[in-house]
Write a protein that holds these residues in place. Structure first.
Motif, PDB file in Angstrom:
ATOM      1  N   ARG A 115       7.087  20.170 -38.771  1.00  0.00           N
ATOM      2  CA  ARG A 115       6.182  19.018 -38.691  1.00  0.00           C
ATOM      3  C   ARG A 115       5.664  18.745 -40.096  1.00  0.00           C
ATOM      4  N   PRO A 127       2.993  15.965 -42.227  1.00  0.00           N
ATOM      5  CA  PRO A 127       1.968  14.940 -41.997  1.00  0.00           C
ATOM      6  C   PRO A 127       2.541  13.533 -42.156  1.00  0.00           C
ATOM      7  N   TRP A 162       2.065  13.528 -36.767  1.00  0.00           N
ATOM      8  CA  TRP A 162       3.019  14.385 -37.450  1.00  0.00           C
ATOM      9  C   TRP A 162       4.399  13.767 -37.341  1.00  0.00           C
TER      10      TRP A 162
END
Length: 148
Positions: free
Chosen positions: A77, A79, A87
């Protein structure tokens, strides 16, 4: 009882999944994991909500699957640069290597399924299935618009 195209498609789909699952078990992957990895390989950078929609599962369900895949270092993941609450999902190198291991399983399954079907017959079948998909996709869009 007469067979319909829907029944035949459902049966063939179920048998394809069964054959693939049997082969994929040797690699150590479940079908849901394979589906997430496979769709992610074509949609890298998608957010969890978008991937859940593609998989037709609830976002919370996908979240748990992604947690397990992340723990196994198959998915990461990152940001979302435009939404700090979201995500973006990406395959890791390990995840891509696993998909590469699964490709022969998929190809062997297709070889079995398509045995005795000539290239021309395959092309006609793919054209017909593509039209069916387009018809149903277009119809679904029209039906949803009519509800609004």
């Amino acid at each position: 009882m007469d067979e319909t195209i829907g029944t035949m498609l459902a049966q063939v789909s179920r048998l394809l999944r069964r054959h693939f699952d049997a082969r994929a078990r040797g690699v150590g992957v479940t079908r849901p994991q394979w589906q997430v990895l496979s769709l992610l390989s074509f949609n890298e950078g998608i957010n969890q909500g978008g991937l859940a929609e593609l998989l037709e599962v609830e976002p919370i369900t996908l979240g748990r699957m992604v947690d397990r895949l992340q723990d196994a270092q198959l998915v990461e993941r990152r940001p979302d640069p435009t939404d700090r609450r979201a995500w973006r999902l990406f395959l890791t190198d390990k995840g891509q290597m696993l998909l590469d291991q699964l490709l022969p399983c998929a190809l062997a399954t297709y070889d079995i399924a398509l045995e005795g079907i000539e290239e021309q017959e395959r092309a006609v079948m793919m054209t017909a299935l593509g039209r069916m998909r387009a018809n149903l996709s277009r119809r679904q869009t029209v039906d949803v618009a009519a509800v609004d």
